[in-house]
Design a protein around this motif. Sequence first.
Motif, PDB file in Angstrom:
ATOM      1  N   UNK A  80      27.833  17.624  48.570  1.00 38.41           N
ATOM      2  CA  UNK A  80      27.494  18.875  49.008  1.00 38.41           C
ATOM      3  C   UNK A  80      26.719  19.884  47.718  1.00 38.41           C
ATOM      4  N   UNK A  81      27.398  19.607  46.480  1.00 38.65           N
ATOM      5  CA  UNK A  81      26.941  20.302  45.270  1.00 38.65           C
ATOM      6  C   UNK A  81      25.698  19.826  44.940  1.00 38.65           C
ATOM      7  N   UNK A  82      25.220  18.432  44.989  1.00 42.26           N
ATOM      8  CA  UNK A  82      23.750  17.998  44.834  1.00 42.26           C
ATOM      9  C   UNK A  82      23.002  17.911  45.812  1.00 42.26           C
ATOM     10  N   UNK A  83      23.419  18.439  46.858  1.00 41.18           N
ATOM     11  CA  UNK A  83      22.341  18.786  48.048  1.00 41.18           C
ATOM     12  C   UNK A  83      21.919  17.402  48.520  1.00 41.18           C
ATOM     13  N   UNK A  84      22.784  16.304  48.458  1.00 41.94           N
ATOM     14  CA  UNK A  84      22.388  15.171  48.791  1.00 41.94           C
ATOM     15  C   UNK A  84      22.897  15.074  50.626  1.00 41.94           C
ATOM     16  N   UNK A  85      23.878  15.385  50.717  1.00 41.57           N
ATOM     17  CA  UNK A  85      24.159  15.419  52.379  1.00 41.57           C
ATOM     18  C   UNK A  85      24.717  16.958  52.865  1.00 41.57           C
ATOM     19  N   UNK A  86      24.311  17.317  54.005  1.00 42.22           N
ATOM     20  CA  UNK A  86      24.424  18.567  54.549  1.00 42.22           C
ATOM     21  C   UNK A  86      24.803  18.296  56.024  1.00 42.22           C
ATOM     22  N   UNK A  87      26.048  18.572  56.734  1.00 39.35           N
ATOM     23  CA  UNK A  87      26.236  18.509  58.128  1.00 39.35           C
ATOM     24  C   UNK A  87      26.224  19.830  58.522  1.00 39.35           C
ATOM     25  N   UNK A  88      25.774  19.769  59.893  1.00 40.22           N
ATOM     26  CA  UNK A  88      26.024  21.229  60.611  1.00 40.22           C
ATOM     27  C   UNK A  88      27.548  21.414  61.073  1.00 40.22           C
ATOM     28  N   UNK A  89      27.895  22.465  61.032  1.00 39.03           N
ATOM     29  CA  UNK A  89      29.194  23.112  61.246  1.00 39.03           C
ATOM     30  C   UNK A  89      29.584  22.742  62.736  1.00 39.03           C
ATOM     31  N   UNK A  90      28.589  22.723  63.516  1.00 36.01           N
ATOM     32  CA  UNK A  90      28.516  22.323  64.969  1.00 36.01           C
ATOM     33  C   UNK A  90      29.347  20.987  65.042  1.00 36.01           C
ATOM     34  N   UNK A  91      28.855  20.137  64.356  1.00 39.34           N
ATOM     35  CA  UNK A  91      29.150  18.751  64.354  1.00 39.34           C
ATOM     36  C   UNK A  91      30.790  18.713  63.482  1.00 39.34           C
ATOM     37  N   UNK A  92      30.818  19.297  62.287  1.00 37.96           N
ATOM     38  CA  UNK A  92      32.028  19.110  61.684  1.00 37.96           C
ATOM     39  C   UNK A  92      33.407  19.696  62.166  1.00 37.96           C
ATOM     40  N   UNK A  93      33.239  21.046  62.774  1.00 36.50           N
ATOM     41  CA  UNK A  93      34.192  21.467  63.098  1.00 36.50           C
ATOM     42  C   UNK A  93      35.060  20.674  64.353  1.00 36.50           C
ATOM     43  N   UNK A  94      34.312  20.427  65.566  1.00 37.26           N
ATOM     44  CA  UNK A  94      34.858  19.755  66.563  1.00 37.26           C
ATOM     45  C   UNK A  94      35.441  18.326  65.986  1.00 37.26           C
ATOM     46  N   UNK A  95      34.591  17.623  64.939  1.00 38.12           N
ATOM     47  CA  UNK A  95      35.120  16.456  64.321  1.00 38.12           C
ATOM     48  C   UNK A  95      36.696  16.619  63.670  1.00 38.12           C
ATOM     49  N   UNK A  96      36.804  17.616  63.172  1.00 36.77           N
ATOM     50  CA  UNK A  96      37.710  17.811  62.483  1.00 36.77           C
ATOM     51  C   UNK A  96      39.031  17.983  63.456  1.00 36.77           C
ATOM     52  N   UNK A  97      38.811  18.620  64.599  1.00 33.36           N
ATOM     53  CA  UNK A  97      39.824  18.860  65.642  1.00 33.36           C
ATOM     54  C   UNK A  97      40.121  17.355  66.065  1.00 33.36           C
ATOM     55  N   UNK A  98      39.139  16.462  66.148  1.00 32.02           N
ATOM     56  CA  UNK A  98      39.624  15.309  66.754  1.00 32.02           C
ATOM     57  C   UNK A  98      40.321  14.361  65.812  1.00 32.02           C
ATOM     58  N   UNK A  99      40.148  14.467  64.454  1.00 28.54           N
ATOM     59  CA  UNK A  99      40.696  13.936  63.671  1.00 28.54           C
ATOM     60  C   UNK A  99      42.310  14.161  63.718  1.00 28.54           C
ATOM     61  N   UNK A 100      42.489  15.397  64.020  1.00 32.30           N
ATOM     62  CA  UNK A 100      43.931  15.952  64.035  1.00 32.30           C
ATOM     63  C   UNK A 100      44.435  15.384  65.276  1.00 32.30           C
ATOM     64  N   UNK A 101      43.780  14.948  66.369  1.00 27.78           N
ATOM     65  CA  UNK A 101      44.212  14.545  67.561  1.00 27.78           C
ATOM     66  C   UNK A 101      44.612  12.861  67.501  1.00 27.78           C
ATOM     67  N   UNK A 102      43.664  12.411  66.589  1.00 25.73           N
ATOM     68  CA  UNK A 102      43.679  10.934  66.504  1.00 25.73           C
ATOM     69  C   UNK A 102      45.016  10.680  65.706  1.00 25.73           C
TER      70      UNK A 102
END
Length: 371
Positions: free
Chosen positions: A242-264
């Motif tokens: 993130x600091x080097x601007x190599x990869x940047x994921x949209x929050x609309x993808x990240x936030x639901x995915x975080x919830x899915x990891x908790x369920x898993x």
Amino acid sequence: MGRLSVGYGRGLLGAVLLLQAAWVWAHAPGLSSLDVAVKPARIDVRMTFALQDIEAFAPMDSDLDAEVSDAEREAAKPDIAKLLAGQLRIAVDGEDVAPTGLGQVGFDAENNAHVEFQYAAVPKRRLLVQSTFLQRLAEGHRQYLTVRDADGKVLAEKMLVKQDDGLSLSFAAAADGEPVASAHSTFNTFRDFFKLGVEHIVTGYDHLLFLLALLVVTHGFWQALKIITFFTLAHSLTLALAGLNIVDLLGSFVEPFIAATIIYVGVENIIRGDHPKGRHWLTFGFGLIHGFGFAGALREMEISSGDTGIFLPLLSFNLGIESGQIAVAIVILPMIWWLNNKADIAEKFLKSCSIAVSLMGTYWLLERTVL
């Protein structure tokens, strides 16, 4: 047996209370940004807020159908500009100044509002910036203020809170007559974001619930150390990307995915039981996504610091998060190990916690997608 039941009850109650805190604080306390650029003939101000922080004061759903259309968002722009203009105080050399014209309001894909104002004044001796809007927001809200010169050089930075919502900056005349402020403190920036990271974790952030779900299957120090280490490595890698601007994921993808990891993880604990093999690799993979969640919050608010840009805030924020995680782990791990090493209650404890984790993860997933 009675003493054992009391111990089990206390342990389970502690876990439930911790999970309940995570339910309430599924998202970190609000964060916004305030950028002030002192130019030769004017002052430019840019404010960035999450729409959920300002919608209560400038309603957008005019037809009350529980959905905000593009037309309703456009229609709300003058109200948003008026609201924030009235909640921002700019004083130049002791005199309050008003913006020239209406503010320019824009929205981004992550449901943030960006509002720009211009002031036809230049400080020669002192500049005061006060964000009184913080008095209306939740107690935990933070607003990061950055003051720059015309060339983009940072003159001052400060984390504003409800109890301390302003910055007074003294200027001195340079050889060419332009105003110059004293150098800002990199240490203060590091300290502010480190503290913010610690606060996010110890108040029960959803990342902490994920870590608890991972650790609840451990029985001793080395098992827990491996999981915490891999989680930390994942965060560090995400920070670099993130600091080097190599990869940047949209929050609309990240936030639901975080919830899915908790369920898993919760479901895996229920199905596979005691310390599933490969848990450290699962931790690393999912930890990468959680790290993008940390980075995304600062990126969306367009927060940067001096010559380091977003890197210093990200670094100190992440270190604060890791420090908070370690502190929490030190407190809860002895309880988890004691319960897991009691054969007659270990399975009940693991399943009870894992069911609660899965249910909360499901709620967050629904909240971040269909609700």
